[in-house]
Design an enzyme around this catalytic site. Structure first.
Site, mmCIF file in Angstrom:
data_model
loop_
_atom_site.group_PDB
_atom_site.id
_atom_site.type_symbol
_atom_site.label_atom_id
_atom_site.label_comp_id
_atom_site.label_asym_id
_atom_site.label_seq_id
_atom_site.Cartn_x
_atom_site.Cartn_y
_atom_site.Cartn_z
ATOM 1 N N GLU A 38 8.896 -7.979 -34.922
ATOM 2 C CA GLU A 38 9.575 -9.208 -35.319
ATOM 3 C C GLU A 38 10.820 -8.768 -36.102
ATOM 4 O O GLU A 38 10.715 -7.973 -37.041
ATOM 5 C CB GLU A 38 8.671 -10.051 -36.219
ATOM 6 C CG GLU A 38 9.356 -11.358 -36.585
ATOM 7 C CD GLU A 38 8.521 -12.284 -37.461
ATOM 8 O OE1 GLU A 38 7.352 -11.969 -37.737
ATOM 9 O OE2 GLU A 38 9.080 -13.316 -37.870
ATOM 10 N N ARG A 263 -4.219 0.234 -38.054
ATOM 11 C CA ARG A 263 -2.836 0.456 -38.475
ATOM 12 C C ARG A 263 -2.758 1.640 -39.437
ATOM 13 O O ARG A 263 -3.751 2.021 -40.054
ATOM 14 C CB ARG A 263 -2.235 -0.805 -39.095
ATOM 15 C CG ARG A 263 -2.931 -1.330 -40.326
ATOM 16 C CD ARG A 263 -2.107 -2.427 -40.999
ATOM 17 N NE ARG A 263 -1.634 -3.435 -40.072
ATOM 18 C CZ ARG A 263 -0.379 -3.922 -40.041
ATOM 19 N NH1 ARG A 263 0.512 -3.492 -40.903
ATOM 20 N NH2 ARG A 263 -0.040 -4.852 -39.198
ATOM 21 N N LYS A 273 6.076 -5.375 -44.451
ATOM 22 C CA LYS A 273 7.486 -5.754 -44.533
ATOM 23 C C LYS A 273 7.740 -6.721 -45.680
ATOM 24 O O LYS A 273 8.787 -6.674 -46.310
ATOM 25 C CB LYS A 273 7.929 -6.365 -43.205
ATOM 26 C CG LYS A 273 8.338 -5.306 -42.202
ATOM 27 C CD LYS A 273 8.978 -5.915 -40.984
ATOM 28 C CE LYS A 273 7.915 -6.495 -40.081
ATOM 29 N NZ LYS A 273 8.420 -6.892 -38.778
HETATM 30 P P1 ATP Z 1 4.107 -5.861 -41.444
HETATM 31 O O1 ATP Z 1 2.669 -6.081 -41.757
HETATM 32 O O2 ATP Z 1 4.681 -4.612 -42.004
HETATM 33 O O3 ATP Z 1 4.970 -7.039 -41.717
HETATM 34 P P2 ATP Z 1 4.004 -6.583 -38.726
HETATM 35 O O4 ATP Z 1 2.829 -6.241 -37.919
HETATM 36 O O5 ATP Z 1 4.116 -7.991 -39.131
HETATM 37 O O6 ATP Z 1 4.122 -5.561 -39.893
HETATM 38 P P3 ATP Z 1 5.764 -6.446 -36.535
HETATM 39 O O7 ATP Z 1 7.224 -6.444 -36.506
HETATM 40 O O8 ATP Z 1 5.053 -7.609 -35.968
HETATM 41 O O9 ATP Z 1 5.338 -6.201 -38.012
HETATM 42 O O10 ATP Z 1 5.202 -5.110 -35.893
HETATM 43 C C1 ATP Z 1 5.510 -4.671 -34.614
HETATM 44 C C2 ATP Z 1 4.401 -3.805 -34.118
HETATM 45 O O11 ATP Z 1 4.171 -2.734 -35.000
HETATM 46 C C3 ATP Z 1 3.110 -4.574 -34.001
HETATM 47 O O12 ATP Z 1 2.565 -4.332 -32.718
HETATM 48 C C4 ATP Z 1 2.241 -4.014 -35.077
HETATM 49 O O13 ATP Z 1 0.918 -3.967 -34.667
HETATM 50 C C5 ATP Z 1 2.797 -2.612 -35.273
HETATM 51 N N1 ATP Z 1 2.609 -2.171 -36.648
HETATM 52 C C6 ATP Z 1 3.061 -2.760 -37.774
HETATM 53 N N2 ATP Z 1 2.641 -2.104 -38.870
HETATM 54 C C7 ATP Z 1 1.912 -1.048 -38.426
HETATM 55 C C8 ATP Z 1 1.201 0.013 -39.061
HETATM 56 N N3 ATP Z 1 1.158 0.121 -40.391
HETATM 57 N N4 ATP Z 1 0.565 0.910 -38.283
HETATM 58 C C9 ATP Z 1 0.606 0.814 -36.943
HETATM 59 N N5 ATP Z 1 1.247 -0.155 -36.280
HETATM 60 C C10 ATP Z 1 1.898 -1.087 -36.999
HETATM 61 MG MG MG Z 2 3.623 -9.023 -36.914
#
Ligand code: ATP
Ligand code: MG
Length: 561
Positions: A38, A263, A273
């Protein structure tokens, strides 16, 4: 850990599933994965794990990995984030220009899907407020309650939904919900919201839409539209899988296989984020690319190479169980990579002046130094040596412990690549009593630091010429948090390390580095790896970031507690 030589990723359970799928279904020959960020922040090391996994699997199976921006919430997203994400992925070594997609490109299709659900009586427009919806949902113990608007006719729902799309209603006044089961044991199945009204301009579709699909309605359908074969996501989506399956089945469209993995959590940092945004917005750091941040832009500025990050991601593997990876493992990956690649340099960070009394006045002699002992092709360079030099303060002690093998009064050490010197006199500052300068003699027969007669010296220390070196700033970084798992603290901001940065202003670097460019990384002998800061360093005023010390800092991290 199993390591496949010819592939990007370790053998992992996801790879095994895909291999089996390919055997079971001979039609399903092109593996399509995706990375769906995102654009509401910068990528961090956790995203790198997901990128390495998804793009790596596509490489391994000769398939494709789509980069799809999940841009379904215009209030939080913008093009700066889009650009930085693209840039970071490219830096990691994957080009997605030919496989670049935006969820916003599918808004018309997603709208159609919603209409299909309404027409088959599987979705309805609800006028309850957000709070009421939450209240009606119930809990894991208490069943949910049906909304009084649940039984609206298909026709009324179609009209209202169209009205929502036309912008007739205020934000928050109505939503579209799936009509599933308010008694379900899975809270995600209790009539989840599919669409909401947001009157905010979108960075790509501008004002074309004022209804936006919820993540749960966009994500699975976008994967389906792109014919993704394996939709790999983090564990928190395990409970959502039932909903995704339900929607895809109701719409009778392509059904990707969802596989969840744990994760990445990293000790002494936060990887959310929302929290990283707070650090930036409340000025706890100097931006998303602050070298203390776990963002890819921060790590890059700190001196992390893309190879070291990919190595790290491969090494930690993929698991189904949550765990926290020690930050020292990330540092280890960098050290391993830079040891092979980076040129060595002489630098003194805490200068102590040494005058070699028997060395000719005004003479500049060039001694030969090895550029990289790990790489014979890296060659040699000349480093100027003069009567007055600097050594590091902690390489000298007035009252040394027995095992101290550096310089003391009366002892002899080797100046790396130069000469043996013996300290003959200490000059103290008359006011503070501190050591101001050392007087030494050198052995002219020990040129190149070689023993002239087989005699041994206690140790080898680094140095720079006083007149022929560049005065620079060096920034030493310590972990941004004092606790191992700040993500678990009630207020992670209270765990911030007040000493996460130390700025040293009186450092001296060998003159060969005057030609170095922003982003160049060196091993300062005996000290660690240092990278020329890409923002603040200027040709005349070099600024270095310490990427990582030479030795594992884990013991040091523990002392912070
Ligand atoms: P955050 O929790 O940091 O806001 P998010 O999952 O909301 O992360 P996205 O932009 O949706 O952020 O993430 C894009 C991809 O990265 C998703 O498929 C998510 O599963 C993966 N991702 C995010 N954080 C991690 C992590 N700590 N380890 C592995 N994969 C991750
Ligand atoms: Mg997300």
């Amino acid at each position: 850990m199993d390591h496949d030589k010819n592939t990007n990723t370790n053998t992992n359970f996801i790879k095994e599933i895909i291999t089996k799928d390919l055997v079971d279904d001979s039609k399903n020959d092109a593996v399509i994965t995706r990375f769906p960020p995102e654009p509401n922040g910068y990528l961090h090391i956790g995203h790198a794990k997901s990128i390495t996994l998804n793009f790596g699997l596509a490489d391994d199976f000769n398939g494709v990995c789509n980069l799809r921006f999940d841009d379904t919430n215009p209030t939080k997203e913008n093009t700066t984030f889009v650009d930085s994400i693209k840039n970071d992925i490219e830096w990691l070594g994957w080009n997605s220009d030919n496989h670049l997609y935006f969820a916003s490109d599918y808004f018309p299709k997603l709208y159609e899907f919603a209409v299909t659900l309404i027409k088959s009586g599987k979705a309805y427009v609800d006028d309850l407020t957000q709070e009421q919806i939450r209240e009606f949902r119930g809990t894991l113990i208490n069943p949910g309650k049906e909304s009084p608007y649940r039984e609206r006719s298909v026709e009324e729902n179609l009209n209202l939904f169209e009205g929502m799309k036309e912008g007739k209603y205020e934000e928050g006044s109505r939503v579209l919900r799936a009509k599933i089961d308010m008694q379900s044991g899975n809270l995600n199945m209790r009539d989840p919201v599919l669409y909401r009204i947001i009157h905010t301009e979108h960075h790509r579709t501008k004002n074309k839409w004022c209804i936006y699909p919820m993540y749960d309605f966009a994500h699975g359908q976008c994967d389906s539209i792109e014919k993704v074969t394996h939709s790999i996501c983090t564990l928190e989506f395990e409970d959502h899988r039932e909903l995704y399956d339900w929607i895809l089945d109701e719409l009778k469209i392509h059904h990707p296989k969802q596989i969840e993995f744990a994760r990445l959590n990293l000790s002494f940092t936060v990887l959310s984020k929302r929290k990283l945004m707070k650090l930036v917005e409340e000025n706890h750091v100097e931006g998303w690319d602050d070298p203390r941040m776990p963002t890819l832009s921060g790590l890059r500025r700190r001196g992390y190479t893309s190879d070291s990050i990919k190595q790290f991601c491969t090494k930690i593997g993929v698991a189904k169980r949550q765990n926290t990876i020690d930050i020292s493992l990330l540092e280890h990956s960098l050290r391993e990579d830079l040891n092979k690649k980076s040129q060595r340099a002489l630098a003194v960070l805490n200068p102590l002046k040494v005058t070699i009394e028997n060395y000719p006045e005004n003479q500049i002699e060039y001694v030969e130094a090895i550029n990289n002992p790990e790489d014979v092709t890296a060659g040699h360079r000349k480093v100027p040596f003069t009567k007055e030099i600097y050594i590091d303060r902690n390489d000298f002690m007035v009252d040394p412990p027995r095992k101290f093998n550096r310089l003391t009064l009366g002892s002899e050490v080797r100046l790396k690549y130069a000469y043996f010197i013996t300290c003959t006199k200490i000059i103290n500052n008359p006011k503070t009593g501190e050591v101001d300068e050392l007087i030494c003699t050198y052995d002219p027969n020990s040129k190149g630091g070689k023993s002239p007669d087989g005699r041994k010296v206690r140790g080898t220390i680094h140095w720079v010429s006083k007149s022929e070196s560049i005065k620079s700033e060096v920034r030493i970084y310590n972990p941004l948090f004092l606790t191992e798992k700040p993500d678990e603290s009630t207020n992670f901001l209270l765990d911030i390390n007040p000493n996460s940065i130390e700025v040293l202003n009186d450092c001296y670097i060998e003159p060969n580095l005057s030609k170095a460019k922003p982003g160049d990384i060196f091993q300062f002998e005996r000290l660690g790896y240092f990278c020329i800061d890409s923002k603040d360093s200027k040709a005349t005023d070099l600024v270095f970031n310490r990427s990582v010390p030479l030795k594992d800092s884990w013991s040091k991290i523990n002392q912070l507690k």
